[in-house]
Design a protein around this motif. Structure first.
Motif, PDB file in Angstrom:
ATOM      1  N   LYS A 169      -3.136  46.275  34.883  1.00  0.00           N
ATOM      2  CA  LYS A 169      -4.407  45.539  34.889  1.00  0.00           C
ATOM      3  C   LYS A 169      -4.439  44.527  33.748  1.00  0.00           C
ATOM      4  O   LYS A 169      -4.904  43.387  33.932  1.00  0.00           O
ATOM      5  N   GLU A 170      -3.973  44.901  32.583  1.00  0.00           N
ATOM      6  CA  GLU A 170      -3.921  43.969  31.453  1.00  0.00           C
ATOM      7  C   GLU A 170      -3.079  42.746  31.809  1.00  0.00           C
ATOM      8  O   GLU A 170      -3.448  41.601  31.511  1.00  0.00           O
ATOM      9  N   PHE A 171      -1.962  42.981  32.482  1.00  0.00           N
ATOM     10  CA  PHE A 171      -1.061  41.895  32.877  1.00  0.00           C
ATOM     11  C   PHE A 171      -1.766  40.914  33.817  1.00  0.00           C
ATOM     12  O   PHE A 171      -1.741  39.698  33.606  1.00  0.00           O
ATOM     13  N   TYR A 172      -2.416  41.432  34.853  1.00  0.00           N
ATOM     14  CA  TYR A 172      -3.043  40.557  35.844  1.00  0.00           C
ATOM     15  C   TYR A 172      -4.378  39.978  35.372  1.00  0.00           C
ATOM     16  O   TYR A 172      -4.800  38.922  35.859  1.00  0.00           O
ATOM     17  N   ASP A 173      -5.033  40.620  34.431  1.00  0.00           N
ATOM     18  CA  ASP A 173      -6.292  40.082  33.922  1.00  0.00           C
ATOM     19  C   ASP A 173      -6.104  38.747  33.211  1.00  0.00           C
ATOM     20  O   ASP A 173      -7.063  37.975  33.047  1.00  0.00           O
ATOM     21  N   ASN A 174      -4.904  38.450  32.774  1.00  0.00           N
ATOM     22  CA  ASN A 174      -4.631  37.196  32.056  1.00  0.00           C
ATOM     23  C   ASN A 174      -4.327  36.024  32.972  1.00  0.00           C
ATOM     24  O   ASN A 174      -4.091  34.913  32.498  1.00  0.00           O
ATOM     25  N   ILE A 175      -4.327  36.260  34.279  1.00  0.00           N
ATOM     26  CA  ILE A 175      -3.987  35.193  35.221  1.00  0.00           C
ATOM     27  C   ILE A 175      -5.228  34.369  35.555  1.00  0.00           C
ATOM     28  O   ILE A 175      -6.286  34.927  35.857  1.00  0.00           O
ATOM     29  N   PRO A 176      -5.127  33.029  35.495  1.00  0.00           N
ATOM     30  CA  PRO A 176      -6.289  32.181  35.807  1.00  0.00           C
ATOM     31  C   PRO A 176      -6.753  32.376  37.242  1.00  0.00           C
ATOM     32  O   PRO A 176      -5.941  32.480  38.161  1.00  0.00           O
ATOM     33  N   ARG A 177      -8.057  32.441  37.432  1.00  0.00           N
ATOM     34  CA  ARG A 177      -8.625  32.534  38.771  1.00  0.00           C
ATOM     35  C   ARG A 177      -9.952  31.778  38.787  1.00  0.00           C
ATOM     36  O   ARG A 177     -10.617  31.656  37.751  1.00  0.00           O
ATOM     37  N   ASN A 178     -10.296  31.277  39.941  1.00  0.00           N
ATOM     38  CA  ASN A 178     -11.514  30.487  40.086  1.00  0.00           C
ATOM     39  C   ASN A 178     -12.598  31.356  40.699  1.00  0.00           C
ATOM     40  O   ASN A 178     -12.531  31.742  41.867  1.00  0.00           O
ATOM     41  N   MET A 179     -13.610  31.681  39.908  1.00  0.00           N
ATOM     42  CA  MET A 179     -14.704  32.526  40.375  1.00  0.00           C
ATOM     43  C   MET A 179     -15.820  31.669  40.966  1.00  0.00           C
ATOM     44  O   MET A 179     -16.248  30.688  40.356  1.00  0.00           O
ATOM     45  N   ILE A 180     -16.286  32.049  42.152  1.00  0.00           N
ATOM     46  CA  ILE A 180     -17.359  31.320  42.827  1.00  0.00           C
ATOM     47  C   ILE A 180     -18.714  31.728  42.256  1.00  0.00           C
ATOM     48  O   ILE A 180     -19.641  30.926  42.181  1.00  0.00           O
ATOM     49  N   SER A 181     -18.838  32.988  41.869  1.00  0.00           N
ATOM     50  CA  SER A 181     -20.082  33.482  41.286  1.00  0.00           C
ATOM     51  C   SER A 181     -19.750  34.434  40.146  1.00  0.00           C
ATOM     52  O   SER A 181     -18.579  34.662  39.836  1.00  0.00           O
ATOM     53  N   ASP A 182     -20.766  34.978  39.518  1.00  0.00           N
ATOM     54  CA  ASP A 182     -20.548  35.882  38.388  1.00  0.00           C
ATOM     55  C   ASP A 182     -19.861  37.173  38.802  1.00  0.00           C
ATOM     56  O   ASP A 182     -19.152  37.783  38.008  1.00  0.00           O
ATOM     57  N   ARG A 183     -20.115  37.611  40.027  1.00  0.00           N
ATOM     58  CA  ARG A 183     -19.521  38.840  40.524  1.00  0.00           C
ATOM     59  C   ARG A 183     -18.882  38.597  41.890  1.00  0.00           C
ATOM     60  O   ARG A 183     -19.347  37.758  42.664  1.00  0.00           O
ATOM     61  N   PRO A 184     -17.813  39.305  42.212  1.00  0.00           N
ATOM     62  CA  PRO A 184     -17.224  39.177  43.550  1.00  0.00           C
ATOM     63  C   PRO A 184     -18.237  39.534  44.634  1.00  0.00           C
ATOM     64  O   PRO A 184     -19.098  40.405  44.430  1.00  0.00           O
ATOM     65  N   PHE A 185     -18.127  38.882  45.782  1.00  0.00           N
ATOM     66  CA  PHE A 185     -19.101  39.125  46.854  1.00  0.00           C
ATOM     67  C   PHE A 185     -18.487  39.076  48.248  1.00  0.00           C
ATOM     68  O   PHE A 185     -19.112  39.492  49.228  1.00  0.00           O
ATOM     69  N   LYS A 186     -17.272  38.576  48.394  1.00  0.00           N
ATOM     70  CA  LYS A 186     -16.686  38.414  49.721  1.00  0.00           C
ATOM     71  C   LYS A 186     -16.333  39.762  50.337  1.00  0.00           C
ATOM     72  O   LYS A 186     -15.975  40.717  49.638  1.00  0.00           O
ATOM     73  N   ARG A 187     -16.410  39.826  51.655  1.00  0.00           N
ATOM     74  CA  ARG A 187     -16.008  41.015  52.414  1.00  0.00           C
ATOM     75  C   ARG A 187     -14.934  40.554  53.399  1.00  0.00           C
ATOM     76  O   ARG A 187     -15.190  39.714  54.259  1.00  0.00           O
ATOM     77  N   ILE A 188     -13.728  41.095  53.267  1.00  0.00           N
ATOM     78  CA  ILE A 188     -12.613  40.597  54.069  1.00  0.00           C
ATOM     79  C   ILE A 188     -11.904  41.746  54.795  1.00  0.00           C
ATOM     80  O   ILE A 188     -11.898  42.887  54.338  1.00  0.00           O
TER      81      ILE A 188
END
Length: 303
Positions: A149-168
């Motif tokens: 988790k520490e490794f992947y937490d450092n990867i840049p990502r584009n957040m659409i909102s403050d919290r995740p919301f998509k259902r896939i």
């Protein structure tokens, strides 16, 4: 380490002894050697000697997206963290048959450029490495270390909102075109139609560019789908998510959930069969699929 030999699916030898990292993929490589797939390094069968300090950047699961995410990539993380910027001065050994998506991931997530790669023909080559940096795997029997988790937490990502919301809903349909040595869900159409009717978007993640895959998972609060590699992309979500798995064959996803604080729902098959083309069919009753969605949505309402 010094004076290491490399053969087959990342069989690593020191003074004629095969090194076992006490994890699943290391046992796979060892079993393949014992069954005659790979040769033991000898003085007369070395195909190349490398003097430069190198990093072995693959394992027996290199061709599988899920193994790449939970085994190979985070295994390089401690090396990068330990040696700092000198990481980019090293050469990285990967199989000649490494898929393009894996090379893209090495570049995107770790900054490894193609000119830094040494391609290894694992079916024919045996390398002697004078200087090599090795790392243990981030799990033992897929009980994961929190470093993933520490490794992947450092990867840049584009957040659409403050919290995740998509259902896939992750679809495996595009993997089944040839119907040979495949895992086939008999009620797949029913399952995906139900997912759509309940507000899930059908996604085939392997069709998306890497950044879109990362951003999709980062913004997802709930994913459902068949057991498989696509589900392991949940590592791109820092918040944790609700994950529904059909026909779970291993505990990998559940064990990832222990370090990500995911909520996992499992739905096991009712019947299985295998045909003459070695296709594995599994069936789940429609009423059971409905209950599966009910339980997931009940959890989401409480959240």
């Amino acid at each position: 380490m010094k004076n290491i030999a490399l053969s087959g699916h990342a069989c690593i030898w020191s003074n004629g002894r095969l090194i076992n990292f006490e994890t699943y993929l290391s046992f796979v490589a060892e079993d393949e050697y014992k069954n005659g797939f790979w040769k033991k390094p000898e003085k007369d069968n070395i195909t190349r000697v490398i003097d430069d300090e190198v990093i072995i950047a693959f394992s027996a699961g290199y061709g599988c997206y899920g193994h790449y995410l939970v085994d190979d990539l985070p295994r390089l993380g401690p090396i990068k963290k330990h040696i700092g910027d000198d990481f980019y001065n090293k050469k990285f050994i990967i199989p000649k048959k490494t898929p393009k998506w894996a090379i893209d991931l090495l570049n995107y997530l770790l900054g490894i450029k193609e000119e830094s790669l040494i391609f290894f023909d694992h079916e024919n080559d045996i390398f002697h490495l004078n200087n090599v940096i090795l790392s243990s795997f981030p799990s033992r029997h897929y009980k994961f270390h929190g470093f993933i988790k520490e490794f992947y937490d450092n990867i840049p990502r584009n957040m659409i909102s403050d919290r995740p919301f998509k259902r896939i809903c992750l679809s495996r349909k595009s993997w089944e075109k040839n119907k040979n040595n495949q895992r086939i869900f008999v009620q797949q159409d029913f399952f995906e139609e139900m997912a759509t009717s309940r507000g899930f978007s059908i996604v085939r993640p392997e069709t998306l560019p890497i950044q879109e895959q990362i951003d999709l998972m980062a913004n997802t609060s709930c994913q459902v789908g068949e057991h498989g590699s696509a589900q392991h992309a949940s590592v791109f979500n820092s918040y944790g998510m609700t994950i529904g798995t059909l026909n779970p064959l291993t505990e990998v996803q559940v064990n990832l959930g222990r370090i990500y604080n995911d909520k996992n729902f499992l739905c096991y098959h009712d019947e299985t069969s295998v045909d003459s083309n070695n296709n594995y069919y599994f069936s789940i009753k429609e009423e059971k699929i409905k209950l599966f969605f009910d339980e997931i949505e009940r959890h989401e309402e409480k959240k």
